[in-house]
Design an enzyme around this catalytic site. Structure first.
Site, PDB file in Angstrom:
ATOM      1  N   ASN A 122       0.821  -1.212   0.000  1.00  0.00           N
ATOM      2  CA  ASN A 122       0.000   0.000   0.000  1.00  0.00           C
ATOM      3  C   ASN A 122       0.864   1.275   0.000  1.00  0.00           C
ATOM      4  O   ASN A 122       0.352   2.367   0.187  1.00  0.00           O
ATOM      5  CB  ASN A 122      -0.932   0.009   1.220  1.00  0.00           C
ATOM      6  N   HIS A 139       3.316   1.894   2.215  1.00  0.00           N
ATOM      7  CA  HIS A 139       3.824   2.300   3.532  1.00  0.00           C
ATOM      8  C   HIS A 139       5.332   2.091   3.637  1.00  0.00           C
ATOM      9  O   HIS A 139       5.924   1.285   2.914  1.00  0.00           O
ATOM     10  CB  HIS A 139       3.068   1.595   4.669  1.00  0.00           C
TER      11      HIS A 139
END
Ligand code: F6R
Length: 259
Positions: free
Chosen positions: A143, A145
């Protein structure tokens, strides 16, 4: 006066591509060994996870390289016992500290502190005295991160308690966890960007979409890794599966481990 680092758009986040995960890991281990030759007591900030595992194995197979290195965990799963097999602590004890075969300090956030906020303040204070990080080794979340700096409307600069995203809660590291973590503890984006150098490792077909977003060059807290565009010394090593053939970026084929 140290020479200021000047961003060079032609070099920033230009992926160096290896054919597969094994050669990516060998390239990363050689790159790190070169940094450790230049600075044997380097402070290494370490991501855990599947991507850097082989790199750490290769590094640890030559323990003299790491004799004086200092280790700082990037993050930790909050709420797990420290000896839970899924913690970053257990991961580094297994991969790095055990092969080094002697007492070697691993600094950083503990997984079950009495007070997580105090734990973060203590790591901040530790970094203020023992920093800066010389090399920060990062993996890229599916995602986007970095550590547990999760996609959000705003990012936090320093060590903090993080709400784990669905992507983090599905992370492979948790497959053997005895319990489910209730939060994350992580260094913040300013901590990472204050590193002298950053090594970002990206491997596997499942990272292709997020790598493509990263390489597009838009800096946004919805893709925390995009903040790496703000750092002038990031080395991005990826493998062909992660880059894919359709990405229209000028990528170097990884041949030379040092630069
Ligand atoms: C782990 C961490 C995470 C991972 C990322 C990629 O300490 O900080 O941000 O680096 O989720 O994980 P892998 O390498 O397993 O794909």
């Amino acid at each position: 006066m140290p020479t200021p680092l000047v961003p060079n758009p032609d070099r920033m986040l230009k992926p160096k591509v290896s054919p597969d995960h094994e050669s990516l890991s060998r390239h990363a281990a050689d790159w790190l060994a070169a940094r450790l030759r230049a600075r044997p007591d380097a402070l290494l900030c370490l991501a855990s996870g599947g991507t850097p595992t082989r790199t750490y194995e290769l590094l640890a197979s030559q323990p003299q390289r790491l004799r004086r290195a200092r280790f700082l965990k990037l993050d930790e799963w909050g709420g797990l016992a420290m000896n839970d097999p899924a913690t970053c602590e257990s991961y580094f004890r297994r991969l790095l500290l055990a092969p080094l075969g002697r007492a070697h300090r691993l600094h950083g956030l503990r997984s079950r502190p009495a007070d997580p906020e105090t734990e973060c303040r203590e790591v901040r204070a530790w970094l203020a005295v023992n920093g800066p990080i010389d090399v920060c080794i990062l993996g890229l979340g599916v995602n986007g991160h970095l550590g547990f700096n999760e996609p959000a409307a705003a990012l936090q600069p320093f060590a903090h308690v993080a709400k784990l995203s669905a992507a983090s809660l599905n992370h492979g590291m948790l497959s053997n966890a005895r319990n489910r973590p209730s939060y994350g503890l992580t260094l913040g984006m300013a901590d990472l960007l204050a590193s002298r150098e950053i090594l970002l490792l990206v491997s596997g077909r499942h990272k292709r979409a997020v790598l493509r977003r990263l390489l597009a060059g838009t800096v946004t807290p919805r893709l925390p890794a995009s903040f790496l565009w703000l750092h002038p010394r990031v080395t991005l090593l990826c493998d062909e599966a992660a880059l894919g053939s359709s990405v229209a970026v000028a990528a170097d084929t990884a041949s030379e481990p040092e630069e």
